[in-house]
Design a protein around this motif. Structure first.
Motif, PDB file in Angstrom:
ATOM      1  N   THR A   1      15.220   3.629   5.494  1.00 21.69           N
ATOM      2  CA  THR A   1      15.746   4.821   4.837  1.00 21.69           C
ATOM      3  C   THR A   1      14.930   5.257   3.690  1.00 21.69           C
ATOM      4  N   TYR A   2      13.890   4.362   3.276  1.00 29.02           N
ATOM      5  CA  TYR A   2      12.857   4.724   2.274  1.00 29.02           C
ATOM      6  C   TYR A   2      11.739   5.190   2.819  1.00 29.02           C
ATOM      7  N   PRO A   3      10.936   6.264   2.296  1.00 24.96           N
ATOM      8  CA  PRO A   3       9.698   7.068   2.803  1.00 24.96           C
ATOM      9  C   PRO A   3       8.687   6.346   2.593  1.00 24.96           C
ATOM     10  N   LYS A   4       7.509   6.359   3.607  1.00 23.05           N
ATOM     11  CA  LYS A   4       6.174   6.058   3.483  1.00 23.05           C
ATOM     12  C   LYS A   4       5.680   7.304   2.481  1.00 23.05           C
ATOM     13  N   ILE A   5       4.935   6.891   1.392  1.00 19.39           N
ATOM     14  CA  ILE A   5       4.711   7.937   0.523  1.00 19.39           C
ATOM     15  C   ILE A   5       3.290   7.703   0.362  1.00 19.39           C
ATOM     16  N   ALA A   6       2.324   6.758   0.809  1.00 17.76           N
ATOM     17  CA  ALA A   6       0.925   6.878   0.901  1.00 17.76           C
ATOM     18  C   ALA A   6       0.515   8.166   1.584  1.00 17.76           C
ATOM     19  N   GLY A   7      -0.597   8.683   0.780  1.00 17.68           N
ATOM     20  CA  GLY A   7      -1.006   9.824   1.646  1.00 17.68           C
ATOM     21  C   GLY A   7      -0.476  10.935   1.799  1.00 17.68           C
ATOM     22  N   GLN A   8       0.656  11.205   1.299  1.00 16.17           N
ATOM     23  CA  GLN A   8       1.518  12.394   1.172  1.00 16.17           C
ATOM     24  C   GLN A   8       1.004  13.486   0.272  1.00 16.17           C
ATOM     25  N   HIS A   9       1.038  14.747   0.540  1.00 14.29           N
ATOM     26  CA  HIS A   9       0.461  15.837  -0.419  1.00 14.29           C
ATOM     27  C   HIS A   9       0.979  15.414  -1.861  1.00 14.29           C
ATOM     28  N   SER A  10      -0.279  15.367  -2.512  1.00 14.38           N
ATOM     29  CA  SER A  10       0.007  15.025  -4.216  1.00 14.38           C
ATOM     30  C   SER A  10       0.846  16.120  -4.659  1.00 14.38           C
ATOM     31  N   ASP A  11       0.508  17.505  -4.370  1.00 13.06           N
ATOM     32  CA  ASP A  11       1.348  18.560  -5.042  1.00 13.06           C
ATOM     33  C   ASP A  11       2.813  18.228  -4.728  1.00 13.06           C
TER      34      ASP A  11
ATOM     35  N   SER B   1       0.711  -1.238  -0.048  1.00  9.00           N
ATOM     36  CA  SER B   1      -0.046  -0.190  -0.136  1.00  9.00           C
ATOM     37  C   SER B   1       0.801   1.144   0.024  1.00  9.00           C
ATOM     38  N   LEU B   2       2.210   0.995  -0.260  1.00 10.36           N
ATOM     39  CA  LEU B   2       3.026   2.370  -0.587  1.00 10.36           C
ATOM     40  C   LEU B   2       3.306   2.865   0.960  1.00 10.36           C
ATOM     41  N   SER B   3       2.906   2.216   2.106  1.00 16.36           N
ATOM     42  CA  SER B   3       3.191   2.631   3.379  1.00 16.36           C
ATOM     43  C   SER B   3       3.996   1.852   4.232  1.00 16.36           C
ATOM     44  N   LYS B   4       4.729   0.773   3.592  1.00 17.35           N
ATOM     45  CA  LYS B   4       5.544  -0.161   4.503  1.00 17.35           C
ATOM     46  C   LYS B   4       6.929  -0.354   3.774  1.00 17.35           C
ATOM     47  N   PRO B   5       7.843   0.661   3.823  1.00 16.19           N
ATOM     48  CA  PRO B   5       8.821   0.714   2.869  1.00 16.19           C
ATOM     49  C   PRO B   5       9.789  -0.673   3.133  1.00 16.19           C
ATOM     50  N   ILE B   6      10.421  -1.080   2.294  1.00 17.78           N
ATOM     51  CA  ILE B   6      11.099  -2.432   2.590  1.00 17.78           C
ATOM     52  C   ILE B   6      12.505  -1.976   3.283  1.00 17.78           C
ATOM     53  N   ASP B   7      12.935  -0.728   3.277  1.00 15.06           N
ATOM     54  CA  ASP B   7      14.009  -0.373   3.823  1.00 15.06           C
ATOM     55  C   ASP B   7      13.556   0.751   4.713  1.00 15.06           C
TER      56      ASP B   7
END
Length: 221
Positions: A152-162, A144-150
């Motif tokens: 140091t990678y970001p969660k990106i789900a629900g971040q501001h689209s712009d 769901s783009l909210s559980k980074p495998i590392d």
């Protein structure tokens, strides 16, 4: 392309390991970070706050973001790998301990103990799903783009689209002193897409359930 990205990913993980070894022993302190965030809250602590550079967009939600990603991003600004002038100036003023403390603070900020798990991301349109597959996004950013495998990678789900749109475009920029992000993996991913496709991706990702928040500071309410 996926083979190239996997090779680049392995190289990045190796470099992160070297950085982690260098920073070993620097433990972040949440309470210390709460006392050091004066330069952060003026943008990241105001709901709806917008930056006008390099175009108008909301500043990213960082409360609830992974601490190791926050530290990695601040160090990238400090080293000039990320070229946003304001963030470069702020990061350059921070010690390794400051970065660790701020990362610990924002990872804990807004987290509610016992909160229900996030809902699974709703599927996108056929076109968006094809773009996600082409970019191999879940291979780094996880379920769901909210559980980074590392970490140091970001969660990106629900971040501001712009913000996501501006950030993704920055990975395509080369040779600009004030705009751009020097990350081989993300550069390879972003350059596959037109800006219109990046906007579609950003709009979908921004609509997903998220742990990311803007936690207002009492002085700005």
């Amino acid at each position: 392309m996926n083979k190239i990205l996997l090779s680049l990913s392995a190289a990045l993980v190796a470099s992160v390991t070297v950085f982690a070894a260098h920073a070993e022993g620097v433990q972040g302190d949440v309470q210390a970070g709460a006392k050091k965030n004066a330069m952060c809250i003026g943008c990241h602590g105001i709901v709806g706050y917008q930056s006008s550079f390099p175009e108008i967009h909301k500043v990213p939600k960082i409360s609830g973001q992974g601490g190791k990603y926050i530290a990695s991003a601040l160090n990238a600004y400090k080293k000039g790998e990320r070229k946003h002038p304001s963030m470069k100036g702020i990061a350059a003023s921070l010690t390794d301990q400051d970065i660790a403390d701020l990362a610990a603070y924002y990872e804990a900020s807004g987290v509610v103990e016992g909160a229900p798990a996030l809902e699974k991301a709703a599927p996108g349109s056929e076109k968006v799903n094809a773009l996600l597959t082409k970019g191999n996004c879940a291979s780094c950013h996880g379920e769901s783009l909210s559980k980074p495998i590392d970490p140091t990678y970001p969660k990106i789900a629900g971040q501001h689209s712009d913000y996501l749109y501006v950030a993704l475009k920055a990975y395509k920029v080369e040779g600009n002193a004030n705009i751009g992000r020097g990350n081989a993996i993300m550069g390879g991913v972003a350059k596959q897409f037109s800006n219109a496709e990046l906007k579609e991706l950003a709009n979908y990702i921004g609509s997903l359930p998220t742990e990311l928040k803007v936690v207002p500071q009492s002085r700005f309410k």
